[in-house]
Design a protein around this motif. Structure first.
Motif, short mmCIF file in Angstrom:
data_model
loop_
_atom_site.label_atom_id
_atom_site.label_comp_id
_atom_site.label_asym_id
_atom_site.label_seq_id
_atom_site.Cartn_x
_atom_site.Cartn_y
_atom_site.Cartn_z
N ASP A 143 57.58 55.01 -2.68
CA ASP A 143 59.04 54.95 -2.86
C ASP A 143 59.67 56.29 -2.49
N ALA A 144 58.89 57.36 -2.66
CA ALA A 144 59.41 58.71 -2.37
C ALA A 144 58.31 59.52 -1.70
N ILE A 145 58.69 60.34 -0.72
CA ILE A 145 57.73 61.16 0.02
C ILE A 145 58.27 62.60 0.07
N ILE A 146 57.48 63.53 -0.47
CA ILE A 146 57.90 64.93 -0.52
C ILE A 146 56.91 65.71 0.36
N ILE A 147 57.44 66.34 1.43
CA ILE A 147 56.52 66.99 2.38
C ILE A 147 56.73 68.51 2.40
N GLY A 148 55.63 69.24 2.58
CA GLY A 148 55.74 70.69 2.61
C GLY A 148 54.70 71.33 3.51
N ALA A 149 55.08 72.48 4.06
CA ALA A 149 54.19 73.23 4.95
C ALA A 149 54.69 74.66 5.06
N PRO A 150 53.78 75.61 5.33
CA PRO A 150 54.21 76.99 5.53
C PRO A 150 54.96 77.12 6.85
N THR A 151 55.80 78.13 6.94
CA THR A 151 56.53 78.33 8.19
C THR A 151 55.61 78.83 9.30
N ARG A 152 55.93 78.45 10.52
CA ARG A 152 55.32 79.01 11.73
C ARG A 152 56.49 79.38 12.63
N TRP B 82 58.30 53.98 12.46
CA TRP B 82 59.70 54.23 12.82
C TRP B 82 60.31 53.00 13.50
N LEU B 83 59.53 52.38 14.42
CA LEU B 83 60.03 51.20 15.12
C LEU B 83 60.31 50.04 14.16
N LYS B 84 59.48 49.97 13.10
CA LYS B 84 59.66 48.90 12.11
C LYS B 84 60.73 49.26 11.07
N GLY B 85 61.18 50.50 11.06
CA GLY B 85 62.13 50.95 10.03
C GLY B 85 61.49 50.96 8.65
N ALA B 86 60.17 51.19 8.63
CA ALA B 86 59.42 51.02 7.38
C ALA B 86 59.77 52.03 6.29
N LEU B 87 60.38 53.16 6.67
CA LEU B 87 60.67 54.18 5.66
C LEU B 87 62.16 54.27 5.32
N ILE B 88 62.96 53.40 5.93
CA ILE B 88 64.41 53.46 5.72
C ILE B 88 64.73 53.28 4.23
N GLY B 89 65.54 54.21 3.71
CA GLY B 89 66.01 54.11 2.32
C GLY B 89 65.08 54.74 1.30
N LYS B 90 63.90 55.16 1.72
CA LYS B 90 63.01 55.85 0.76
C LYS B 90 63.58 57.24 0.49
N ILE B 91 63.19 57.80 -0.66
CA ILE B 91 63.71 59.11 -1.05
C ILE B 91 62.76 60.19 -0.52
N LEU C 97 64.74 62.42 8.04
CA LEU C 97 66.06 61.87 8.40
C LEU C 97 65.94 60.89 9.57
N HIS C 98 65.09 61.21 10.55
CA HIS C 98 64.94 60.28 11.68
C HIS C 98 64.32 58.97 11.26
N HIS C 99 63.58 58.99 10.15
CA HIS C 99 63.01 57.75 9.62
C HIS C 99 63.99 57.02 8.70
N GLY C 100 65.21 57.55 8.57
CA GLY C 100 66.22 56.86 7.76
C GLY C 100 66.05 57.08 6.26
N MET C 101 65.32 58.13 5.91
CA MET C 101 65.11 58.39 4.49
C MET C 101 66.33 59.11 3.88
N VAL C 102 66.44 59.04 2.57
CA VAL C 102 67.54 59.69 1.85
C VAL C 102 66.97 61.00 1.29
N VAL C 103 67.44 62.11 1.87
CA VAL C 103 66.84 63.41 1.53
C VAL C 103 67.64 64.11 0.45
N THR C 104 66.93 64.60 -0.54
CA THR C 104 67.58 65.37 -1.59
C THR C 104 66.97 66.78 -1.65
N GLY C 105 67.74 67.72 -2.18
CA GLY C 105 67.24 69.09 -2.32
C GLY C 105 67.02 69.44 -3.78
#
Ligand SMILES: Cc1cc2nc3c(=O)[nH]c(=O)nc-3n(C[C@H](O)[C@H](O)[C@H](O)COP(=O)(O)O)c2cc1C
Length: 223
Positions: free
Chosen positions: A97-106, A125-134, A160-168
């Motif tokens: 339902d929610a995906i939180i991603i992280g990585a060090p800067t390059r 992405w083609l299926k819109g499978a992640l649209i609306g997830k947080i 954002l390109h996957h249509g997810m709702v991003v929060t900070g």
């Protein structure tokens, strides 16, 4: 039809009946914390985020994206090589339902390891499978001004390109307002500062911010 009768009709519609049926037990939210980390700083933040999400009752999985640099490069640069979290597969993203991603800067942007993982999600992405997830993001930089916000934005672009709702990280996490110590933690996401030689470990404020973000995302997804 009068204004009042229109209103009555609106409130007696099936839409209203469905929205007031609140007796179903709340669903257990599934959260994925997905990261890449060469030296462990981002990984520590990933664990604090998972802790925060878990504190809300959510089911939380912590996974890594695959390493891409040749073994020789990893050895020369003293990358940690222990397999401390399972490797994620792109297809499984649809299960959360929610995906939180992280990585060090390059060089002020997300590393190739994380970008490559998202480059493999075209079918989803083609299926819109992640649209609306947080979604939310986190990072680590060597220096205070080494590209935290740029990297966080660069990570967000995948979501954002996957249509997810991003929060900070909301300012209700007051730790990001303090000026007494140098610390990560931004409205764009959780973060830490590793130091030029990587010797600094994530501080209590940074880990608190990460826990706050994890719980914020899980509660948001629950809503
Ligand atoms: C190729 C390369 C480029 C890097 N570019 C930056 C940079 O632009 N800004 C910065 O502050 N740190 C930079 N770093 C330092 C890493 O961001 C730092 O090692 C990392 O935040 C530590 O996190 P980790 O322990 O999760 O790997 C770079 C490191 C490497 C290897």
């Amino acid at each position: 039809m009068s204004f009042l009768s229109s209103l009555r009709q609106f409130f007696s519609s099936p839409k209203e009946a469905a929205s007031t049926s609140t007796h179903a037990p709340p669903k257990q939210i599934r959260v994925l914390v997905l990261y890449y980390s060469s030296y462990g700083h981002t990984e520590t933040i990933a664990h604090a985020i998972a802790e925060g999400a878990r504190s809300t009752g959510a089911h939380v999985a912590i996974k890594q994206v695959p390493e891409l640099v040749p073994e020789e490069t990893a050895r020369e640069n003293h990358f940690k090589t222990d397999q401390s979290a399972p490797i994620a597969q792109p297809d499984e993203l649809a299960d959360y339902d929610a995906i939180i991603i992280g990585a060090p800067t390059r060089f002020g942007r997300q590393p190739a390891q994380m970008a490559n993982f998202w480059d493999r999600t075209g079918t989803l992405w083609l299926k819109g499978a992640l649209i609306g997830k947080i979604g939310a993001v986190f990072t680590s930089t060597a220096t205070q001004h080494g590209g935290q916000e740029m990297t966080l934005y660069s990570l967000m672009s995948n979501l954002l390109h996957h249509g997810m709702v991003v929060t900070g990280l909301p300012y209700s996490f007051q730790g990001q307002l303090q000026l007494e110590t140098v610390a990560g933690g931004t409205p764009y996401g959780a973060s830490t500062i590793a130091g030029g030689d990587g010797s600094r470990t994530p501080s209590d404020i940074e880990k608190d911010g990460a826990r706050f973000l994890g719980s914020h995302v899980a509660l948001f997804a629950q809503k």
